[in-house]
Design a protein around this motif. Sequence first.
Motif, short mmCIF file in Angstrom:
data_model
loop_
_atom_site.label_atom_id
_atom_site.label_comp_id
_atom_site.label_asym_id
_atom_site.label_seq_id
_atom_site.Cartn_x
_atom_site.Cartn_y
_atom_site.Cartn_z
N ASP A 230 -2.64 3.35 -11.71
CA ASP A 230 -2.70 2.36 -12.79
C ASP A 230 -1.85 1.13 -12.47
O ASP A 230 -2.19 0.00 -12.86
N LEU A 231 -0.74 1.33 -11.76
CA LEU A 231 0.18 0.24 -11.47
C LEU A 231 -0.33 -0.71 -10.40
O LEU A 231 -0.29 -1.94 -10.57
N VAL A 232 -0.82 -0.17 -9.28
CA VAL A 232 -1.18 -1.03 -8.15
C VAL A 232 -2.67 -1.00 -7.82
O VAL A 232 -3.14 -1.82 -7.03
N GLY A 233 -3.41 -0.07 -8.40
CA GLY A 233 -4.83 0.04 -8.11
C GLY A 233 -5.12 1.06 -7.04
O GLY A 233 -4.38 1.20 -6.06
N ALA A 234 -6.19 1.80 -7.22
CA ALA A 234 -6.58 2.83 -6.26
C ALA A 234 -6.90 2.24 -4.89
O ALA A 234 -6.81 2.94 -3.87
N ASP A 235 -7.25 0.94 -4.86
CA ASP A 235 -7.56 0.30 -3.58
C ASP A 235 -6.31 -0.03 -2.77
O ASP A 235 -6.40 -0.64 -1.70
N HIS A 236 -5.14 0.41 -3.27
CA HIS A 236 -3.90 0.26 -2.51
C HIS A 236 -3.24 1.62 -2.26
O HIS A 236 -2.06 1.67 -1.91
N ILE A 237 -4.02 2.69 -2.38
CA ILE A 237 -3.48 4.03 -2.20
C ILE A 237 -4.37 4.82 -1.25
O ILE A 237 -5.60 4.76 -1.34
N CYS A 238 -3.72 5.56 -0.33
CA CYS A 238 -4.43 6.40 0.64
C CYS A 238 -3.90 7.84 0.54
O CYS A 238 -2.78 8.08 0.09
N VAL A 239 -4.70 8.76 1.02
CA VAL A 239 -4.22 10.14 1.17
C VAL A 239 -3.12 10.17 2.22
O VAL A 239 -3.21 9.53 3.27
N GLY A 240 -2.05 10.92 1.92
CA GLY A 240 -0.99 11.17 2.90
C GLY A 240 -0.54 12.61 2.76
O GLY A 240 -0.29 13.07 1.64
N THR A 241 -0.44 13.34 3.86
CA THR A 241 -0.06 14.75 3.77
C THR A 241 1.32 15.06 4.35
O THR A 241 1.95 16.03 3.96
N TYR B 99 0.85 -1.20 0.00
CA TYR B 99 0.00 0.00 0.00
C TYR B 99 0.89 1.24 0.00
O TYR B 99 2.04 1.21 0.46
N PHE B 100 0.32 2.35 -0.48
CA PHE B 100 1.11 3.56 -0.66
C PHE B 100 0.30 4.78 -0.25
O PHE B 100 -0.93 4.79 -0.37
N ASP B 101 0.99 5.83 0.21
CA ASP B 101 0.28 7.10 0.37
C ASP B 101 0.39 7.88 -0.95
O ASP B 101 1.08 7.48 -1.89
N SER B 102 -0.31 8.99 -1.01
CA SER B 102 -0.45 9.76 -2.25
C SER B 102 0.59 10.86 -2.40
O SER B 102 0.49 11.67 -3.33
N LEU B 103 1.58 10.89 -1.52
CA LEU B 103 2.45 12.06 -1.40
C LEU B 103 3.58 12.04 -2.43
O LEU B 103 4.75 11.79 -2.12
N VAL B 104 3.23 12.33 -3.69
CA VAL B 104 4.22 12.37 -4.77
C VAL B 104 4.32 13.74 -5.43
O VAL B 104 5.21 13.96 -6.25
N PHE B 105 3.39 14.65 -5.12
CA PHE B 105 3.44 16.05 -5.58
C PHE B 105 3.33 16.21 -7.10
O PHE B 105 3.63 17.28 -7.62
N GLU B 106 2.94 15.19 -7.80
CA GLU B 106 2.83 15.27 -9.26
C GLU B 106 1.62 14.44 -9.71
O GLU B 106 1.62 13.22 -9.56
N PRO B 107 0.58 15.10 -10.22
CA PRO B 107 -0.64 14.36 -10.59
C PRO B 107 -0.39 13.19 -11.55
O PRO B 107 -1.00 12.12 -11.40
N GLN B 108 0.49 13.37 -12.52
CA GLN B 108 0.74 12.30 -13.47
C GLN B 108 1.42 11.11 -12.80
O GLN B 108 1.17 9.95 -13.15
N ALA B 109 2.28 11.37 -11.82
CA ALA B 109 2.92 10.28 -11.08
C ALA B 109 1.90 9.51 -10.26
O ALA B 109 1.96 8.28 -10.16
N LEU B 110 0.94 10.22 -9.68
CA LEU B 110 -0.10 9.55 -8.91
C LEU B 110 -1.01 8.75 -9.83
O LEU B 110 -1.46 7.65 -9.49
N ARG B 111 -1.27 9.28 -11.03
CA ARG B 111 -2.05 8.53 -12.02
C ARG B 111 -1.35 7.21 -12.36
O ARG B 111 -1.97 6.15 -12.45
N TYR B 112 -0.04 7.29 -12.56
CA TYR B 112 0.74 6.08 -12.86
C TYR B 112 0.65 5.08 -11.72
O TYR B 112 0.48 3.87 -11.94
N LEU B 113 0.78 5.56 -10.47
CA LEU B 113 0.75 4.67 -9.32
C LEU B 113 -0.61 3.98 -9.21
O LEU B 113 -0.69 2.78 -8.92
#
Length: 333
Positions: free
Chosen positions: A277-288, A261-275
């Motif tokens: 697509d790679l692992v699924g939104a059900d493995h990503i959480c908001v992180g600040t 699982y991963f947090d969303s803290l990448v600061f780049e929308p396209q990088a988060l889009r890639y993540l």
Amino acid sequence: MHIDIHSHVIPSRIVAAIAAEPARFQARIEGEGAARKVIHDQGYVYPLFAEFHQAEAKLDAMDRKGITISVISPAPPMFYYWADADLALQVAHLVNDGVADMVAAKPDRLRGMATVPMQHPDAAVAELERVVMEHRFKAVEIGTSIEGAQLAEERFRPLLKRASELGVFVFAHPYYVGAKAGLENYYLTNLIGNPLDTTVMLANLMFSGRLDELPGLKLVLAHGGGFAPYQIGRLVHGHKVRSEAHGITKSSPRDLLGRIYFDSLVFEPQALRYLIDLVGADHICVGTDAPFDMADNNPQGTIAAVPGLTAKERQCVCCGTALKLLGEGSGKI
């Protein structure tokens, strides 16, 4: 609903202890009011924001960012992995009980995440069991390395195994342990060093077979997983062609990555889009990463900027995945 799984605190209990015995804790508190700061003998300094230790201030900051619930975790300088057993366990007790105090003050908005003295494995397991029993914590934060030792080492397996048995998710967060060669300038110890440490940790867990041994482990990585998701193809190729990489585990790094699982803290929308697509939104959480200056202060804007985000993906990232990890819901719409 937005649930932040990466929000730091330094509870009042440990602040008071440091102020009373700076020599013992190898740190001191200087300044007054809003100007207070923590100065560690190891050399790092940071402001002691009210949000670190006051539940009401944490909620005020959450409201400004549109965060419904925060899973509050100790700031990494509170790991104290260098300390002897007595001091390390004292710090863990002070911090964890202080986190529990903050959660008890605002139980509808805050959830607790523990720290444990990883350098003393038996004490770490005991402290994890204590916070689960006494405080009902569902998460534990650990460093991506322990004073240079890799999490994949055999001595850390009991803690990871016990977390899995208890249904506690493990949030792996890098911490400052001194500048590596080439990272001395420009704050590269954080900008590159932190995601690098996460990447090294995950690769070791993969190739050592540790993840194979712990199929039930729920591992969450800060900062979007460091560099690992974005170089996963290289790890997969290395596993195929190099005996060093496939000598122990036969599992592909790509398959193992799908368990993380991963947090969303990448600061780049396209990088988060890639993540996603790679692992699924059900493995990503908001992180600040609040309230440090490397925090995302507009998490709603971050999510909204992701190209082509579907309603289902948004629900998973904003709250569904976190609810699943916390055992408070299925994570589904």
